[in-house]
Write an enzyme that holds these catalytic residues in place. Sequence first.
Site, PDB file in Angstrom:
ATOM      1  CB  THR B 323      -0.913   0.066   1.241  1.00 14.40           C
ATOM      2  OG1 THR B 323      -0.091   0.245   2.394  1.00 14.40           O
ATOM      3  CG2 THR B 323      -1.749  -1.195   1.397  1.00 14.40           C
ATOM      4  CB  CYS B 324       0.059   4.662  -1.135  1.00 14.00           C
ATOM      5  SG  CYS B 324       0.459   4.532  -2.870  1.00 14.00           S
ATOM      6  CG  ASP B 325      -0.267   3.791   5.718  1.00 15.30           C
ATOM      7  OD1 ASP B 325       0.749   3.925   6.441  1.00 15.30           O
ATOM      8  OD2 ASP B 325      -1.382   4.202   6.037  1.00 15.30           O
TER       9      ASP B 325
END
Lengths: 376, 376
Positions: B323-325
């Site tokens: 994820t982009c986290d």
Amino acid sequence: MTDRIADFLRTRRPEGPCLVVDLDVVRDNFLAFRRAMPDTRVFYAVKANPAPEVLKALAELGSCFDCASVQEIEMALEAGATPDRISFGNTIKKERDVARAFALGINMFSVDCEAEVEKIARAAPGTRVFCRILCDGAGAEWPLSRKFGCEPEMAVDVLEHAHRVGLDAYGVSFHVGSQQGNTGAWDGALASAAKLFRELAERGVTLRMVNLGGGFPAKYLKDVPGVPSYGRAILDSVHRHFGNRLPETIIEPGRGMVGSAGVIKAEVVLISRKQAGDDVRWVYLDIGKFGGLAETMDEAIRYPIRTLRGDDETAPCIIAGPTCDSADVLYEKTPYALPLSLEIGDEVLIEGTGAYTTTYSAVAFNGFPPLKAYVI
Amino acid sequence: MTDRIADFLRTRRPEGPCLVVDLDVVRDNFLAFRRAMPDTRVFYAVKANPAPEVLKALAELGSCFDCASVQEIEMALEAGATPDRISFGNTIKKERDVARAFALGINMFSVDCEAEVEKIARAAPGTRVFCRILCDGAGAEWPLSRKFGCEPEMAVDVLEHAHRVGLDAYGVSFHVGSQQGNTGAWDGALASAAKLFRELAERGVTLRMVNLGGGFPAKYLKDVPGVPSYGRAILDSVHRHFGNRLPETIIEPGRGMVGSAGVIKAEVVLISRKQAGDDVRWVYLDIGKFGGLAETMDEAIRYPIRTLRGDDETAPCIIAGPTCDSADVLYEKTPYALPLSLEIGDEVLIEGTGAYTTTYSAVAFNGFPPLKAYVI
């Protein structure tokens, strides 16, 4: 809290914890970004809140979209965005997902290493790529890890490689850290970006775009500067480092776009003490870390919590969620002051919860359903 | 890893990350608990893995069920458990949920304060309650917070109060901490429990049951003692503290019942370095903290990770999710040794993932679907 949300809760009285998002606030936030940075394109970070109504409202206002996956790209297209207004902004992509995005018309991809460039050269030939560089994130409530981006020296090679394999080496991106309270935080990264532009020009590659990322804060308990202050500080830095050869710029607000637009309604399930005479009460809500409030992790984000007990005398409380998970404690290191008159069954409102709540929610942990959302 | 799971993955070749659970292992684990503690009733902690097939297999073997919510109670009933084999083991319950559980025939509830006793007295009159006490959790990989339970001195009042308002003050529970590696960890809490039995007897209240909780480990990277060692140590402590007046005992294994029964199949999405010459590679998988591996939080639980590269030379890797986290990094403080020959697109197997994975998975974070599961 807005009048529209208050009206909705009063008239609809939804059962169980839920998020209510006011689209008027989202629209106002978008317009504030556009006013503050009129020559910068806004790519809304879909992951912050991908509710179809939110995407549609932003698409109608002309927003572009930063997507983390093919699923998010499909949602942005469905909301009315054309492919030229969508970027595949995740540096970590399966090659078959790059191919699917390319087939959908996507023409802008994020990279931070040569292996990712290779995938895009094969699966989306000729498209634009921008390289994400690391930056230190000082001043952010939630400084980012080193997960995304590479050192600027390596970015030169990555972008030159992209150029060599037939991609359009389009620009540079960075992220100054989430909930960034320092309007000057972009300056250092912009200096690195400008240096990259010069070094690549020397190698015959002309970059054209700087992606300024997100980091624009939502208002939680602490005050934060307004969007105009960020706009001024960033544009000053762009001018300082790029002089008269201004690049195209884009921003990717997520939290700053939708955070302030949402309120979670929750209920006090239990109030207790661990031993007779304890000063600090434990207040258990029907929503916690696994029901949408994952960003309370490490207590970095402190949401404003309102009760209906007005100005009654308060005392410190530890706040926890309803699951049987011992880690499902929201605030303990720095307790919250809540009214002594607070009772089991009371409603509480958790403000500033429009971003990173619904989609963080667990599928069915402890059997509890995911967070419901109403977009009004 | 079992032959049945290996066969399933080879023949079915499921697309995307997925969990495969081998029911034979679950059954073996149940029988191991029963053999090690023949006079103790097993209440499976449904939250660890509520797959209907798992619940049904355990119900058929005679297991009881520890449920955290009305939804879990309904699932246990559907799997064939009768209400007398189900406990509502969450100390944090809405009164209307207590009433719903009572209507379903549930007759055993957990409490840790007088306010919760009041709810049960009103909504489920006459039923059995046990009071959870705090214990220190030393020796656990994941010591629990103070979220559940009260100090033993307060428990005396809570249980006496239950008795006074017409409930059946049934016993005491505690939890020695998750993934507890010390077979002697139950001893201190059992001493407290025995003291509680004596103190309540002096007040005319006869407790009858000790709920020994969970904490039984799954085998991850580190070796752990076997179930028989736990059984012996715990029964020794029960005898030492209760003498000839042995209470009924129950255990609530979750991780220890299903953890070793599951394997997650994942794929390497990207391998990169942050600058030329870095020794440590970043390996990005198509599953991370938000896709089911939430328990990598603080790197407490270190799952065995197998590649198909056999005994090739290894080097340290940071492992992160897709994820982009920025927080979606699984292992960084203590990197994993993975083969230098590992390539993008390789399959990896994450073992010991049968517990606390599917239901921790986020609904749709970054657009990624929740973890798929196959129970075979």
